[in-house]
Design an enzyme around this catalytic site. Structure first.
Site, PDB file in Angstrom:
ATOM      1  N   LEU A   1       8.017  12.024   8.758  1.00 46.46           N
ATOM      2  CA  LEU A   1       6.760  12.350   8.085  1.00 46.46           C
ATOM      3  C   LEU A   1       5.623  12.118   9.061  1.00 46.46           C
ATOM      4  O   LEU A   1       5.573  11.086   9.732  1.00 46.46           O
ATOM      5  CB  LEU A   1       6.558  11.481   6.843  1.00 46.46           C
ATOM      6  CG  LEU A   1       5.235  11.709   6.095  1.00 46.46           C
ATOM      7  CD1 LEU A   1       5.189  13.124   5.506  1.00 46.46           C
ATOM      8  CD2 LEU A   1       5.050  10.680   4.988  1.00 46.46           C
TER       9      LEU A   1
ATOM     10  N   ILE B   1       8.179   8.032  11.697  1.00 49.49           N
ATOM     11  CA  ILE B   1       6.778   8.432  11.603  1.00 49.49           C
ATOM     12  C   ILE B   1       6.472   9.362  12.775  1.00 49.49           C
ATOM     13  O   ILE B   1       6.712   9.005  13.940  1.00 49.49           O
ATOM     14  CB  ILE B   1       5.850   7.215  11.641  1.00 49.49           C
ATOM     15  CG1 ILE B   1       6.158   6.264  10.482  1.00 49.49           C
ATOM     16  CG2 ILE B   1       4.397   7.660  11.608  1.00 49.49           C
ATOM     17  CD1 ILE B   1       5.858   6.811   9.111  1.00 49.49           C
ATOM     18  N   LYS B   2       5.936  10.538  12.456  1.00 46.51           N
ATOM     19  CA  LYS B   2       5.591  11.499  13.511  1.00 46.51           C
ATOM     20  C   LYS B   2       4.170  11.233  14.001  1.00 46.51           C
ATOM     21  O   LYS B   2       3.232  11.149  13.217  1.00 46.51           O
ATOM     22  CB  LYS B   2       5.695  12.936  12.992  1.00 46.51           C
ATOM     23  CG  LYS B   2       7.111  13.419  12.802  1.00 46.51           C
ATOM     24  CD  LYS B   2       7.155  14.849  12.283  1.00 46.51           C
ATOM     25  CE  LYS B   2       6.869  15.858  13.365  1.00 46.51           C
ATOM     26  NZ  LYS B   2       7.074  17.253  12.891  1.00 46.51           N
ATOM     27  N   VAL B   3       4.038  11.145  15.309  1.00 42.10           N
ATOM     28  CA  VAL B   3       2.760  10.882  15.966  1.00 42.10           C
ATOM     29  C   VAL B   3       2.541  11.972  17.012  1.00 42.10           C
ATOM     30  O   VAL B   3       3.444  12.264  17.793  1.00 42.10           O
ATOM     31  CB  VAL B   3       2.763   9.493  16.643  1.00 42.10           C
ATOM     32  CG1 VAL B   3       1.491   9.281  17.457  1.00 42.10           C
ATOM     33  CG2 VAL B   3       2.933   8.394  15.598  1.00 42.10           C
TER      34      VAL B   3
END
Length: 934
Positions: free
Chosen positions: A110, A141-143
């Protein structure tokens, strides 16, 4: 037979699905892919969620439940609640994979908000928050792989979060991300914390590189480039070559001593993930990027269409390490031919962030539309009917505003949205809209205390009086609470009328002035202080901290002193103590009132894109209308809502009318046939459900049919007028940005005050008002104009005819009456306005002095030079003395009229003052009728 996709595991590659959607999850679509195709992960992004949420009804039950329980929930909260449930469900489906593989796969990703792409601290905070809310060990977690994102990755890995770094296009950006991952592990290990179950992937994009390079190649081919054959050989080959060399770097690094030290502690390598693997060019095989990037310790995230294609006819070979030298030669050719891969990849990062932001805007806009439908009667709805050219300009403006983040910039106080001056100092009204500027307990106590009195009198001017008057006339006092009388005039007759309506010993007096030094409230305070017997226990002050009024109130023992926010200008103050103290006094439950305002505040919040943001959208309409010459905002309202126009006049006029530009509000103008109006109008219709306003709606229909722009706003109940206060405050601030002015200053208001004070101070010192001489008079009237006026007219009719006749298309005529504001005078002025509109086909405005000086007076002086004004004065009989002063209220009112005439003339406006010797307005009405009959 094993699925072609499942066989990718034999080559060390994990197939992930680039898709998530509620119904797909509910119907077991993901579980089937896990079982039959060996899918071991899921990725998502704003574009995926936007398509899922906007184009179906699977999410509506959850949204309806949320918004009905919490009408003030933001659309970001709503979106996150939807996304979190989908991500949790996907993570739960993949949990057996995660457990079976010992945390080496089985992840769902996400993304943090793309709006945070350039904020390290913002990215870290949101990543930590989402990690805690989703609470699944197989979450990633997408960064984004921006410079700020890389810095965030290092700290998030140290925190022990699983991270998917996205939007990587170049080998340099990939290596920076890989080092951030390693440094995060090393820092965590140095703290003595485990590193054996921390997973990360580096999402390396492929097809977008070919699309960008191919476009450059085609441009050169079309220009007849001498290197045409060499250029053709590179089409569709650069992205794969770039990816292969990134993988070579990976192989070298995992063989290094630095990595081996981490691996010995159980660290899992950061796998390269091939993203954007669907082909964009139909000339290429649909499995091009799936076929050519197969290798160990990698992930290929496939959109459904590409997944189906590979299942059908994909090629299973260890292609990632094949012909690496050929990949090097391709990139060498790219450099030799000047295709500048570095600038392409840098541009793709920026473009990727923009695309994700665009998708996030579309996503949040879709949620906002669904939210409005769910809230129904709890949210005032607006719809516009705009002619083609204006509609196009508004939509273009809204799109530019979306790209430039206007909703977010407004709320974070970015002064460059306007002129880059001190605008950020004047945004306290945004907090006030949430109820943050009032003490609910203190207001409740005031309400209880006020119930002992039959009457309350508010002594104020401008923003301190107009908002409370709207609340008093639209909502009104509850049973058992005092009736509120709002007094914002120096007219002796009007002051005496209020004094006659109350018992001074059974009344509560509110003195309201932000500065604490405004002349009119101070004179009124002096009068009623004496009338009430100088009893401070029945006085309440509303003012800003440190003002002269605060000190006086405390010295005189006032019952209460309510302090405002210095960062709120008067015209934006209705939702602060300046409006809410009078509201509480009337028995309005302030908590319930703000609960009713909250749906509009959330609809205008920073996370709502401009097109779906009712305040920003209205502001774009107002601003573009002004820029197109439609600067007369003409307000029609059903009978219960008619008082709202007086407050709106000040907000629009004082905020936008400056530097020769701006909006001129037109309130209480009589209805006339559509063909009577010029092309300088924007019409606003305010209606209340249940009222018989068929005539108004028919009038609006006729206006729209005639090509005029019409904005309709509907309220389901009177108490929801609070939503319109906030909507129009946002809209006015945005209109200022569109017009290109500072909507929070009022540079021309002070001039009239200065002229007035000079006249009054001179009278106080000498007992003589500076003499003036009419340029013409007869038995009924005396005519005054600018000092340099050269008028050889021989009678009153000729003077008035010439003055009114100077108004042409785009102009407006104003009646500025220094008389008592009562029903008879309002009716006569309305009739005169109707005669003028029909005769001259121009807009008309009207105001009572000195009230309008603190309201529309700014636009009349600083706005468009299109006004033709008729000031109306009289000598009051009887006059009314001001305790402790030589000047009477009548003298002050006349000085105000004279000062205003001088300033209007100095600003280039056409102005004529007509002094009624008998004091009877019918004399002027008769003259006007005579003039317009000719």
């Amino acid at each position: 037979m094993a699925s072609q996709i499942k066989k990718l595991h034999d080559f060390g590659q994990a197939p992930w699905l680039d898709f998530v959607e509620r119904r797909f999850l509910q119907e077991g679509g993901l579980a089937k892919l896990v079982e039959e195709d060996g899918v071991t992960g899921v990725t998502s992004n704003p574009a995926i969620f936007e398509k899922a949420i906007a184009n179906g009804d699977a999410y509506e039950p959850q949204l309806a439940e949320l918004f009905r329980a919490r009408p003030n929930a933001s659309i970001s909260e709503a979106y996150e609640s939807l996304a979190i449930k989908d991500i949790q469900d996907a993570a739960d489906t993949l949990r057996p994979v995660y457990d079976r593989l010992g945390a080496r796969d089985g992840y769902v990703s996400l993304e943090v908000s793309p709006y945070l792409a350039e904020s390290t601290e913002g990215t870290i905070a949101e990543a930590r928050r989402l990690w805690g809310q989703i609470d699944r060990p197989n979450l990633m977690i997408k960064v984004p792989g921006t410079q700020a994102g890389v810095a965030a990755v290092r700290r998030l890995i140290e925190d022990g979060l699983n991270i998917n770094i996205t939007l990587l296009f170049s080998q340099e950006s990939y290596t920076a991300v890989a080092m951030a991952f390693v440094e995060g592990l090393e820092a965590r290990r140095a703290r003595g914390e485990p590193i054996d179950r921390i997973a990360s992937v580096a999402s390396f994009f492929v097809s977008r590189i070919d699309s960008a390079i191919d476009a450059k190649i085609d441009q050169r081919l079309n220009a007849g480039d001498a290197d045409a054959e060499a250029l053709k050989m590179l089409r569709g080959r650069v992205a794969i070559a770039n990816a292969k060399l990134a993988y070579q770097w990976y192989l070298g690094f995992v063989a290094s001593e630095r990595w081996k030290a981490l691996a010995a502690q159980g660290a899992m390598p950061q796998r390269l993930l091939w993203a954007s693997t669907g082909t964009k060019d139909p000339a290429y095989p649909d499995t091009l990027y799936a076929d050519n990037l197969i290798g160990p310790d990698t992930v290929n995230t496939l959109p459904p269409k590409t997944l189906d294609a590979f299942r059908s006819h994909g090629t299973l070979v260890p292609s990632l390490t094949a012909d690496v030298d050929g990949a090097r030669r391709i990139l060498a050719e790219v450099e030799r031919l000047g295709l500048d891969l570095a600038s392409v990849t840098n541009g793709l990062v920026r473009e990727g962030v923009r695309q994700f932001s665009d998708a996030a805007d579309a996503l949040l806009g879709a949620v906002a539309v669904k939210r409005a439908a769910i809230l129904a009667d709890r949210l005032n709805l607006m719809r516009e009917q705009l002619p083609g050219e204006l509609a196009g300009a508004v939509e273009s403006r809204l799109e530019r505003a979306r790209q430039d983040g206007w909703s977010r910039r407004l709320w974070r106080g970015d002064a460059t949205l306007w002129t880059g001056g001190n605008e950020a100092k004047w945004l306290g009204w945004l907090k006030a809209g949430r109820g943050d500027q009032v003490d609910a307990a203190g207001l409740k106590a005031l309400s209880v205390k006020a119930a002992r009195y039959r009457s309350a009198v508010l002594l104020g001017m401008g923003g301190s009086s107009l908002g409370p008057e709207v609340l008093a006339r639209i909502i009104g006092a509850k049973d058992g609470q005092p009736v509120l009388h709002v007094l914002d005039s120096t007219d002796p007759e009007q002051i005496a009328a209020v004094a006659a309506m109350i018992d001074p010993q059974d009344a509560l007096f509110l003195v309201a002035s932000k500065s604490g030094s405004t002349m009119e409230p101070e004179l009124l305070r002096t009068f009623f202080w004496d009338l009430s017997g100088r009893d401070g226990s029945r006085f309440v002050a509303i003012t800003d901290p440190g003002s002269k009024l605060e000190k006086l109130a405390r010295d005189h023992g006032y019952a209460n002193v309510f302090l405002g926010d210095p960062e709120i200008g008067g015209r934006y103050s209705v939702l602060s103590v300046f409006g809410m103290v009078p509201a509480a006094l009337m028995g309005i439950d302030v908590g319930d009132f703000f609960a009713g305002v909250a749906p509009m505040v959330q609809s205008c919040a920073p996370d709502v894109p401009p097109a779906a943001n009712p305040g920003v959208r209205l502001g774009a309409i107002l601003g573009e209308a002004a820029n197109a010459g439609r600067d007369k905002v003409t307000v029609f309202a059903s009978s219960a809502l008619r008082p709202f126009g007086a407050w709106l006049e000040q907000l629009l006029a004082e905020s936008t009318g400056k530097q020769g530009r701006g909006l001129v509000p037109v309130d209480l103008e009589p209805l006339v046939p559509p063909e009577t109006y010029g092309s300088d109008r924007l019409f606003v219709l305010l209606s209340l459900r249940g009222e018989d306003d068929a005539q108004l709606h028919a009038h609006a229909d006729a206006l729209a049919a005639a090509g005029h722009p019409v904005v309709r706003i509907a309220l389901s109940q009177r108490a929801m007028i609070g939503q319109e206060f906030f909507r129009w405050e946002v809209a006015t601030a945005i209109a200022g940005a569109v017009i290109g002015i500072d909507p929070f200053d009022q540079p021309d208001v002070e001039d009239a005050k200065i002229r007035t004070r000079l006249l009054i101070d001179s009278y106080e010192a000498t007992g003589i008002l500076a003499p003036e001489r009419p340029f013409f008079e007869d038995g009924a009237m005396a005519f005054f104009g600018p000092r340099d006026r050269d008028d050889t007219a021989i009678d009153a009719a000729a003077i008035l005819r010439t003055h009114i006749g100077s108004a042409g298309p785009g102009d407006y005529i104003g009646f500025l009456a220094y008389l008592s504001r009562d029903a008879e005078h309002e009716a006569r002025i309305a009739r005169m306005r109707e005669r003028v509109i029909k005769a001259r086909k121009v807009a008309t405005v009207a105001g009572f002095g000195p009230r309008y000086l603190h309201s529309t007076g700014q636009a009349y002086k600083g706005g468009p030079r299109s006004g033709v004004f008729i000031e109306i004065t009289r000598s009051p009989d009887p006059d009314l003395a001001i305790p402790g002063r030589k000047a009477s209220f009548g003298m002050v009112q006349l000085a105000q009229a004279r000062g205003d005439l001088d300033v209007l003339a100095a600003r280039g406006q056409r102005v004529l003052r007509i002094h009624l010797k008998s004091g009877d307005l019918s004399d002027l009405e008769d003259l006007l009728n005579h003039v317009l009959r000719d």
